[in-house]
Design an enzyme around this catalytic site. Structure first.
Site, PDB file in Angstrom:
ATOM      1  N   ASP A  27       0.820  -1.211   0.000  1.00 20.21           N
ATOM      2  CA  ASP A  27       0.000   0.000   0.000  1.00 20.21           C
ATOM      3  C   ASP A  27       0.857   1.264   0.000  1.00 20.21           C
ATOM      4  O   ASP A  27       1.958   1.276   0.547  1.00 20.21           O
ATOM      5  CB  ASP A  27      -0.915  -0.004   1.243  1.00 20.21           C
ATOM      6  CG  ASP A  27      -2.033   1.019   1.128  1.00 20.21           C
ATOM      7  OD1 ASP A  27      -2.321   1.479   0.014  1.00 20.21           O
ATOM      8  OD2 ASP A  27      -2.624   1.356   2.173  1.00 20.21           O
ATOM      9  N   TRP A  32       2.845   7.910  -2.708  1.00 20.58           N
ATOM     10  CA  TRP A  32       4.251   8.030  -3.121  1.00 20.58           C
ATOM     11  C   TRP A  32       4.349   8.894  -4.381  1.00 20.58           C
ATOM     12  O   TRP A  32       5.187   9.783  -4.478  1.00 20.58           O
ATOM     13  CB  TRP A  32       4.809   6.625  -3.379  1.00 20.58           C
ATOM     14  CG  TRP A  32       6.247   6.553  -3.768  1.00 20.58           C
ATOM     15  CD1 TRP A  32       7.323   6.400  -2.930  1.00 20.58           C
ATOM     16  CD2 TRP A  32       6.782   6.612  -5.108  1.00 20.58           C
ATOM     17  NE1 TRP A  32       8.496   6.364  -3.669  1.00 20.58           N
ATOM     18  CE2 TRP A  32       8.183   6.491  -5.008  1.00 20.58           C
ATOM     19  CE3 TRP A  32       6.206   6.760  -6.377  1.00 20.58           C
ATOM     20  CZ2 TRP A  32       9.026   6.500  -6.112  1.00 20.58           C
ATOM     21  CZ3 TRP A  32       7.049   6.784  -7.485  1.00 20.58           C
ATOM     22  CH2 TRP A  32       8.445   6.650  -7.345  1.00 20.58           C
ATOM     23  N   HIS A  44       2.354   3.004  -9.093  1.00 20.48           N
ATOM     24  CA  HIS A  44       2.130   1.559  -9.203  1.00 20.48           C
ATOM     25  C   HIS A  44       3.319   0.867  -9.867  1.00 20.48           C
ATOM     26  O   HIS A  44       3.711  -0.227  -9.475  1.00 20.48           O
ATOM     27  CB  HIS A  44       0.839   1.280  -9.976  1.00 20.48           C
ATOM     28  CG  HIS A  44      -0.383   1.786  -9.259  1.00 20.48           C
ATOM     29  ND1 HIS A  44      -0.614   1.545  -7.928  1.00 20.48           N
ATOM     30  CD2 HIS A  44      -1.432   2.545  -9.682  1.00 20.48           C
ATOM     31  CE1 HIS A  44      -1.755   2.120  -7.560  1.00 20.48           C
ATOM     32  NE2 HIS A  44      -2.262   2.746  -8.610  1.00 20.48           N
ATOM     33  N   THR A  73     -10.740  -7.035  -4.675  1.00 20.25           N
ATOM     34  CA  THR A  73     -12.029  -7.051  -5.368  1.00 20.25           C
ATOM     35  C   THR A  73     -12.702  -5.677  -5.281  1.00 20.25           C
ATOM     36  O   THR A  73     -13.586  -5.369  -6.068  1.00 20.25           O
ATOM     37  CB  THR A  73     -12.959  -8.139  -4.766  1.00 20.25           C
ATOM     38  OG1 THR A  73     -12.887  -8.060  -3.339  1.00 20.25           O
ATOM     39  CG2 THR A  73     -12.532  -9.536  -5.196  1.00 20.25           C
ATOM     40  N   ASN A  75     -10.949  -2.799  -5.572  1.00 21.79           N
ATOM     41  CA  ASN A  75     -10.199  -1.816  -6.359  1.00 21.79           C
ATOM     42  C   ASN A  75     -10.821  -1.532  -7.736  1.00 21.79           C
ATOM     43  O   ASN A  75     -10.443  -0.568  -8.402  1.00 21.79           O
ATOM     44  CB  ASN A  75      -8.736  -2.264  -6.556  1.00 21.79           C
ATOM     45  CG  ASN A  75      -7.898  -2.176  -5.288  1.00 21.79           C
ATOM     46  OD1 ASN A  75      -6.977  -2.968  -5.077  1.00 21.79           O
ATOM     47  ND2 ASN A  75      -8.200  -1.206  -4.427  1.00 21.79           N
ATOM     48  N   ARG A 201      -5.253  -1.447   8.873  1.00 21.06           N
ATOM     49  CA  ARG A 201      -6.413  -2.341   8.723  1.00 21.06           C
ATOM     50  C   ARG A 201      -6.046  -3.440   7.743  1.00 21.06           C
ATOM     51  O   ARG A 201      -5.049  -3.345   7.019  1.00 21.06           O
ATOM     52  CB  ARG A 201      -7.656  -1.572   8.263  1.00 21.06           C
ATOM     53  CG  ARG A 201      -7.444  -0.778   7.019  1.00 21.06           C
ATOM     54  CD  ARG A 201      -8.684  -0.018   6.554  1.00 21.06           C
ATOM     55  NE  ARG A 201      -8.282   0.797   5.429  1.00 21.06           N
ATOM     56  CZ  ARG A 201      -7.804   2.023   5.538  1.00 21.06           C
ATOM     57  NH1 ARG A 201      -7.754   2.615   6.714  1.00 21.06           N
ATOM     58  NH2 ARG A 201      -7.390   2.687   4.476  1.00 21.06           N
ATOM     59  N   SER A 203      -8.216  -4.598   5.323  1.00 17.42           N
ATOM     60  CA  SER A 203      -8.841  -4.346   4.018  1.00 17.42           C
ATOM     61  C   SER A 203      -9.177  -5.645   3.277  1.00 17.42           C
ATOM     62  O   SER A 203      -8.843  -5.788   2.093  1.00 17.42           O
ATOM     63  CB  SER A 203      -7.937  -3.466   3.140  1.00 17.42           C
ATOM     64  OG  SER A 203      -7.777  -2.206   3.731  1.00 17.42           O
ATOM     65  N   GLU A 214       0.517 -12.145  13.500  1.00 20.07           N
ATOM     66  CA  GLU A 214       0.888 -10.868  14.111  1.00 20.07           C
ATOM     67  C   GLU A 214       0.702  -9.786  13.049  1.00 20.07           C
ATOM     68  O   GLU A 214       0.980 -10.009  11.869  1.00 20.07           O
ATOM     69  CB  GLU A 214       2.355 -10.895  14.565  1.00 20.07           C
ATOM     70  CG  GLU A 214       2.641 -11.903  15.662  1.00 20.07           C
ATOM     71  CD  GLU A 214       1.940 -11.577  16.977  1.00 20.07           C
ATOM     72  OE1 GLU A 214       1.728 -10.391  17.257  1.00 20.07           O
ATOM     73  OE2 GLU A 214       1.584 -12.532  17.693  1.00 20.07           O
TER      74      GLU A 214
HETATM   75  C1  IPE Z   1      -1.467   0.216  -3.397  1.00 17.70           C
HETATM   76  O1  IPE Z   1      -1.329   1.566  -3.458  1.00 17.70           O
HETATM   77  C2  IPE Z   1      -1.899  -0.418  -4.692  1.00 17.70           C
HETATM   78  C3  IPE Z   1      -3.279  -0.951  -4.660  1.00 17.70           C
HETATM   79  C4  IPE Z   1      -4.067  -0.953  -3.624  1.00 17.70           C
HETATM   80  C5  IPE Z   1      -3.816  -1.534  -5.880  1.00 17.70           C
HETATM   81  P1  IPE Z   1      -2.565   2.584  -3.436  1.00 17.70           P
HETATM   82  O2  IPE Z   1      -2.959   2.840  -4.836  1.00 17.70           O
HETATM   83  O3  IPE Z   1      -3.637   2.085  -2.534  1.00 17.70           O
HETATM   84  O4  IPE Z   1      -1.872   3.877  -2.830  1.00 17.70           O
HETATM   85  P2  IPE Z   1      -2.506   4.952  -1.855  1.00 17.70           P
HETATM   86  O5  IPE Z   1      -3.107   4.208  -0.683  1.00 17.70           O
HETATM   87  O6  IPE Z   1      -3.514   5.720  -2.628  1.00 17.70           O
HETATM   88  O7  IPE Z   1      -1.329   5.785  -1.450  1.00 17.70           O
HETATM   89 MG    MG Z   2      -4.143   2.425  -0.557  1.00 18.31          MG
END
Ligand code: IPE
Ligand code: MG
Length: 256
Positions: A27, A32, A44, A73, A75, A201, A203, A214
Site C-alpha cells: 500500500d 508516493w 504503481h 475485489t 479496487n 487495517r 482491508s 501478528e
Molecule cells: C497500493 O497503493 C496499490 C493498490 C491498492 C492496488 P494505493 O494505490 O492504494 O496507494 P494509496 O493508498 O492511494 O497511497
Molecule cells: Mg491504498
C-alpha cells in the site's frame, strides 16, 4: 489442534527458527506518486520494482512463503485508467521476472478470482503458474482480484459442491478441511502480515488466515519498501509473544 511453537523452552539452546510465511499489503503507491507530483500510475510501476526487491531478498531472511496483495475485489471502483494500469502490472512483472523466478525455484500462484480479468491476463497468470509449478524452494502467492470474504465464500461453495456430489457430508467439515479449500490452502497460515504506508487495517486480506497472524504496521510507502524494512518487520515479529489463546508456561505456574 497442534499449535506451531517457535519459541524454545527456557534453558534450552535456540532451535533453528522454522521458515516464515509473510504476507504484505502493498500500500501507498498513490501517495508516493503524489508526493513527487507524479501520476498514480507511476506509483504503481514503482510498486512493482519494490515487489521485485522484496521477492529477491525474502529467501535470504528465512522466509519461505510470501503472499502479497496486489489488487482487491474492491479496487475495481477506482477510475478506469487506474484500473487499466493495475491490470497491466502482472504482465509487467512477469515479463521482466518470470524467467528468473522459474530458474530460482520460486513457485508462483496468482490467487483470487479470474472473473473480470482480460483473456490475455488470465493467460499470463496461468503461464506463470504452469512454468513454476514444479518449484518448491520458495512460494510466492500474488493476490490479484482477491478478497478475503470472496475467498471464504468460494471455499464454502466448493465444500457445498462436494456434499451435493455425494463426496462429503456436512459432518466432514472441520477447520483444517475448510482451510484447505481456500486459495492459500497449500500454504501454512501467515506468521505476520505487514501493512506499510501507515494504514492500520486488513482491508479484506486473508481474513481466515489472519486468525493468529501478528500484525505489523510500518510507516514507509510501498514503492520505498526495502530489504531493510522487511528485516525490521521480522525483528518486530520476533519480539512478539505468540500464545495462540493459551498461556506461556511461566504464567501458568504463577497462576497455579
Ligand atoms: C497500493 O497503493 C496499490 C493498490 C491498492 C492496488 P494505493 O494505490 O492504494 O496507494 P494509496 O493508498 O492511494 O497511497
Ligand atoms: Mg491504498
Amino acid at each position: 489442534m497442534a499449535v506451531p511453537d517457535n519459541t524454545p523452552p527456557k534453558g534450552e539452546p535456540a532451535r533453528e527458527a522454522p521458515p516464515l510465511h509473510v504476507a504484505i499489503v502493498m500500500d501507498g503507491n498513490g501517495r508516493w506518486a503524489k508526493r513527487r507530483g507524479l501520476p498514480r500510475t507511476l506509483g504503481h510501476r514503482a510498486g512493482v520494482e519494490a515487489l521485485k526487491r522484496i521477492v529477491e531478498a525474502a529467501p535470504g531472511m528465512n522466509i519461505r512463503w510470501l503472499t502479497v496483495f496486489g489488487f482487491s475485489t474492491e479496487n475495481w471502483s477506482r477510475p478506469a485508467a487506474e484500473v487499466a494500469e493495475l491490470m497491466a502490472l502482472p504482465k509487467r512483472y512477469f515479463e521482466s521476472d518470470l524467467a528468473r523466478l522459474e530458474r530460482e525455484g520460486v513457485r508462483v500462484r496468482v490467487i483470487g478470482s479470474r472473473e473480470g480479468l482480460s483473456r490475455d491476463l488470465v493467460k499470463i497468470c496461468g503461464e506463470a503458474e504452469t512454468r513454476t509449478a514444479a518449484n518448491e524452494r520458495f512460494y510466492l502467492n500474488i493476490a490479484f482480484n482477491y478478497g478475503g470474504k470472496a475467498d471464504i465464500v468460494a471455499a464454502a461453495r466448493r465444500f457445498a459442491e462436494e456434499v451435493a456430489a455425494g463426496r462429503a457430508t456436512p459432518a466432514d467439515l472441520d477447520e483444517t478441511r475448510f482451510a484447505g479449500l481456500l486459495a492459500t490452502g497449500e500454504s501454512p497460515p501467515p506468521d505476520f502480515i505487514v501493512r506499510p504506508s501507515g494504514e492500520q487495517r486488513l482491508s479484506n486480506f486473508m481474513l481466515w488466515e489472519a486468525a493468529y497472524a501478528e500484525l505489523i504496521f510500518q510507516d514507509v510507502l510501498w514503492p520505498d519498501y526495502s530489504a531493510a524494512d522487511l528485516k525490521a518487520a521480522i525483528a518486530e515479529f520476533q519480539t512478539r509473544n505468540r500464545r495462540y489463546g493459551t498461556v506461556v508456561p511461566d504464567d501458568a505456574l504463577a497462576a497455579g
